[in-house]
Structures are given as C-alpha cells and as structure tokens.
Design a protein around this motif. Structure first.
Motif, mmCIF file in Angstrom:
data_model
loop_
_atom_site.group_PDB
_atom_site.id
_atom_site.type_symbol
_atom_site.label_atom_id
_atom_site.label_comp_id
_atom_site.label_asym_id
_atom_site.label_seq_id
_atom_site.Cartn_x
_atom_site.Cartn_y
_atom_site.Cartn_z
ATOM 1 N N SER A 1 0.808 -1.205 0.000
ATOM 2 C CA SER A 1 0.000 0.000 0.000
ATOM 3 C C SER A 1 0.846 1.261 0.000
ATOM 4 N N CYS A 2 2.155 1.127 0.028
ATOM 5 C CA CYS A 2 3.035 2.294 0.053
ATOM 6 C C CYS A 2 2.965 3.002 -1.298
ATOM 7 N N PRO A 3 2.544 4.248 -1.328
ATOM 8 C CA PRO A 3 2.391 4.943 -2.609
ATOM 9 C C PRO A 3 3.725 5.389 -3.177
ATOM 10 N N VAL A 4 3.922 5.189 -4.458
ATOM 11 C CA VAL A 4 5.115 5.695 -5.141
ATOM 12 C C VAL A 4 4.767 7.083 -5.668
ATOM 13 N N THR A 5 4.717 8.014 -4.741
ATOM 14 C CA THR A 5 4.407 9.395 -5.076
ATOM 15 C C THR A 5 5.416 10.284 -4.390
ATOM 16 N N LEU B 1 15.748 12.511 0.313
ATOM 17 C CA LEU B 1 14.306 12.612 0.130
ATOM 18 C C LEU B 1 13.587 11.944 1.301
ATOM 19 N N PRO B 2 12.466 12.501 1.751
ATOM 20 C CA PRO B 2 11.776 11.954 2.927
ATOM 21 C C PRO B 2 11.073 10.634 2.637
ATOM 22 N N ARG B 3 11.092 9.750 3.627
ATOM 23 C CA ARG B 3 10.343 8.504 3.542
ATOM 24 C C ARG B 3 8.876 8.751 3.880
ATOM 25 N N ALA C 1 12.327 6.253 -0.233
ATOM 26 C CA ALA C 1 11.518 7.459 -0.339
ATOM 27 C C ALA C 1 10.620 7.379 -1.568
ATOM 28 N N PRO C 2 9.331 7.647 -1.425
ATOM 29 C CA PRO C 2 8.426 7.584 -2.582
ATOM 30 C C PRO C 2 8.873 8.466 -3.741
ATOM 31 N N ALA C 3 9.396 9.666 -3.433
ATOM 32 C CA ALA C 3 9.831 10.557 -4.508
ATOM 33 C C ALA C 3 11.007 9.964 -5.275
ATOM 34 N N ALA C 4 11.873 9.222 -4.584
ATOM 35 C CA ALA C 4 13.001 8.577 -5.265
ATOM 36 C C ALA C 4 12.504 7.473 -6.181
#
Length: 413
Positions: free
Chosen positions: A6-10, A21-23, A32-35
């Motif tokens: 369920s972890c969003p890749v956003t 980048l923040p987790r 980190a989703p942004a990575a």
C-alpha cells in the motif's frame, strides 16, 4: 504486519527536490516515494543538497552499475564539485589524509591492498566460532535480563562492537567511548564543532593505540597495519585514519542491520518462520542478502564527482558535477528485482548493491555477512517467541545519520 504494497510511489514533483528525500511515515522501511517516482520517470535527475548545490541523483540499478566503476567517476572529496553529506564532512575533507574512502587509483589501489588481507573470506571465516560465542553469550544475558528489552542496546550494538574490537585489537572496555563517538560522527544533525571535537578524540585514541601496537603487536588488524607502517608500505597517519574508518563502519552498520533486519522479519512472519526453522546455511546466507537488499540502510547515498564529461543515455554529466547514487532505490528497481517491495528470502538477492559497487565496494562486507548469518541463524531459533513490544508507528527512526535505523527496538518473548 505492515502492508508494504500500500506504500504509494508518489512524492514531490518540484524540479529540484531536496536530498535526502523523505520517507513515507506509513512505510518506514521502503525507499523514499519521490526517489521511486524519479526512478520510474527520470532516473538521472538533479537534486538540491544542504549547501544549495545541485548534484545528479542516480536511482536505477543499470545506471549505477555503469557509472560506479567508470574511472571518470571519482571519489576525490577534495574536488570542488564533490557533493558532501553535510558541513562537517566538507570541513574534515580538507584535513583528512588520502585513504581508501576518498581516493582513486593508483593511490586507492595501493591503500586497499594494504588492508584487504584481514577481510578476505578465508580469514573472516576463522572468526565464525568467536562470533557464535559472542552471539550466544549475549542472548543468554538478554534472556536473563528484563523482559521486554531493547534489542538495540541489549544485543544489536554489543555484537558488532565485540567483534570489531577483537578483530582490530581494540580493548572492549573502551566500547562505550567508540560506540558513542562513531554515532556522533555519523549524525548529520550534530553541530560541526561537536563533530570535529569527537572526530579528534577518536583519532587521538586510535593514534595512541596504534603506537602501542608498533612496540607490542598482537594478532589483530591494527598490529598488522603497524607492521606495514614499519615496513614503509603506509604512513602512520594513513593507518590511524584507516583504523578510525574500520572502527566506525565495523559496528554502526552491522548493529543497524541486526535491529532493523529483525524489525523487517517481525513484520513478515512468514519469512521469519523460514529463517527460524531452516538448517540450510545457503538459505540463511540468501536471507541475509535479501534483508540487506530490502533495507539498504545507507540513507545518504554514495557520493562521487565527475572528472570528465560522461554521457549516459540522453544525459550528459559535466566535468565537476556531483553525483549521488541512491542505493536503496536501486535495490528496489523492478527491472532487477520483480515485486521488489516484497521481502522474499528465497529470491536470488546476492546481486544487490547494499555494499556499493565497483572498486570502492565495502571493504568489510565479508565480516558483515558472517556476523549477520550467525545472528539470523541463532537469535530467532533460540528466542522463537520474539515479538515487537511496541507498535511500529510508535518507533523512533533515525533520519539524520549516514545509516537509517531505529533509536531503540523494544522486544518481548
């Protein structure tokens, strides 16, 4: 159990995101989703770091494997374009001797050769029995103590501290000093003047110890380096700073992998059961590599600088530009590890890059693997009811150090 799927890749889509980048708070063990989004959309992208400079961020496995061994990609942290982790690292780079951690060939080749021997597989394997005794004794002590306990302080930190002390020839009575000092040196939130003071204390300690080993050698790595200094193969200063680097790297990272790896396995009870119940050393070895891949605890990235223009794909990295390799995101690259978000100890995981890649790959990886194999094959079998004694949402994660971990890991049994 955390539902990693369920972890969003956003994440932030601004042109120059701030790195690291923040987790995502709900998925603390994932990259980190942004990575991950950059990996999918722009695997070579500019980011902004603490001093306002804008190095390249490399997030894809194939690009990292192409660039890290490239002789045009330099580890020279005296280059003006080098993307330092923080102000303290930038400051001490100007006074740190040339070591395996900040040089290129041929200097790096010479220095690596002087310290490589003790970390070869055959030499490290001779430490299996002493490491097993250390692990068993610490489990005995933990089981005889308070329940619940903090796995980090009761077990995860003492294991590699005892091991590296024995390997280097450092008196274990001093472990509180070097454990505290190394943690402060690696903490990005520590004021530069405090980090500088602690670095000086740690260096002075190793300087005195190496001097004693010159006249009174033992069967340890520092004594071997003292012998190489006497033979003119390396300088006393080089040996001191190599000792500092080994002391820090030798226990901080492994302690984190013991505690955070245990957390990851507790969050995946099916995988923990496989580890606990197997007698197959190959499965244990693969489990260690899969957990290394899954967590990839180096959270500040591998830092380099371009010594010449480098064309990779449709991007040109210009001479003098900094480069950061985000190892965790590369180890979740779906092109290499399908369903990378799943912890699966049966997947072929040895090709991960948790120890880096190329000529600067981690010197102590064989020791780390052995320690983790002994721990993973012993702790969960001897304490089969081990469980987390807190909600994962209440754990305090370390976002400031070079390695990502937990400040404490309450467990019960």
């Amino acid at each position: 159990m955390t539902d990693v799927l369920s972890c969003p890749v956003t994440g932030a889509t601004e042109p120059l995101p701030e790195y690291p980048l923040p987790r995502a708070a709900q998925c603390p063990l994932a990259p980190a989703p942004a990575a991950q989004r950059l990996q999918a959309e722009k695997p070579l992208a500019k980011v902004r770091i603490w001093n306002g400079t804008t190095p390249w961020l490399v997030t894809r496995d194939a690009d990292q494997r192409a660039l890290l061994p490239d002789p045009r990609v330099s580890d020279d942290d005296l280059d003006p374009g080098f993307p330092y982790v923080n102000a303290h690292r930038a400051e001490i780079a100007q006074v740190t001797p040339r070591l395996v951690t900040n040089t290129d060939a041929p200097v790096h080749t010479r220095l690596r050769r002087t310290v490589n021997g003790p970390f070869m597989v055959k030499r490290i394997e001779t430490m299996r029995a002493p490491i097993q005794k250390i692990v068993d004794d610490l489990i005995d002590d933990m089981l005889a103590g308070p329940n619940p306990a903090d796995l980090l302080t009761a077990f995860a930190l003492p294991v590699p501290s005892l091991v590296i002390a024995e390997l280097l020839g450092v008196p274990y009575k001093d472990h509180d000093f070097f454990q505290r000092s190394s943690s402060l040196v690696l903490d990005s939130s520590v004021a530069p003047e405090d980090a500088r003071r602690v670095s000086g204390e740690l260096t002075a300690y190793l300087d005195n110890l190496l001097t004693r080993k010159t006249t009174d050698p033992g069967e340890d790595v520092l004594s071997e380096m003292a012998g190489r200094v006497k033979a003119g193969e390396m300088t006393h200063t080089e040996a001191v700073h190599m000792g500092v680097a080994m002391l820090i790297a030798g226990h901080e990272t492994t302690a984190t992998m013991i505690s955070l790896g245990t957390l990851a396995l507790l969050q995946h009870p099916d995988q923990l059961a496989l580890v606990r119940e197997t007698d197959d050393p190959k499965l244990i070895a693969n489990a260690v590599d899969e957990v290394l891949r899954y967590l990839t605890i180096v959270q500040t990235g591998v830092r380099r600088v371009a010594k010449d223009d480098i064309e990779i794909g449709d991007v040109v990295i210009r001479k003098g530009e900094g480069i950061i390799f985000d190892l965790h995101t590369a180890n979740w690259d779906p092109e290499v590890f399908p369903e990378a978000e799943r912890l699966d100890i049966t997947r072929p995981a040895r090709i991960h890059q948790a120890f880096g890649y190329g000529p600067h790959q981690c010197l102590g990886q064989n020791l780390a693997r052995l320690e983790l194999r002994v721990v993973y094959s012993t702790l969960y079998r001897r304490v089969p009811t081990l469980r987390l004694a807190a909600d994962i949402a209440d754990l305090e994660f370390d976002h400031t150090g070079t390695t990502y971990g937990v400040h404490s890991l309450p467990v019960a049994w």
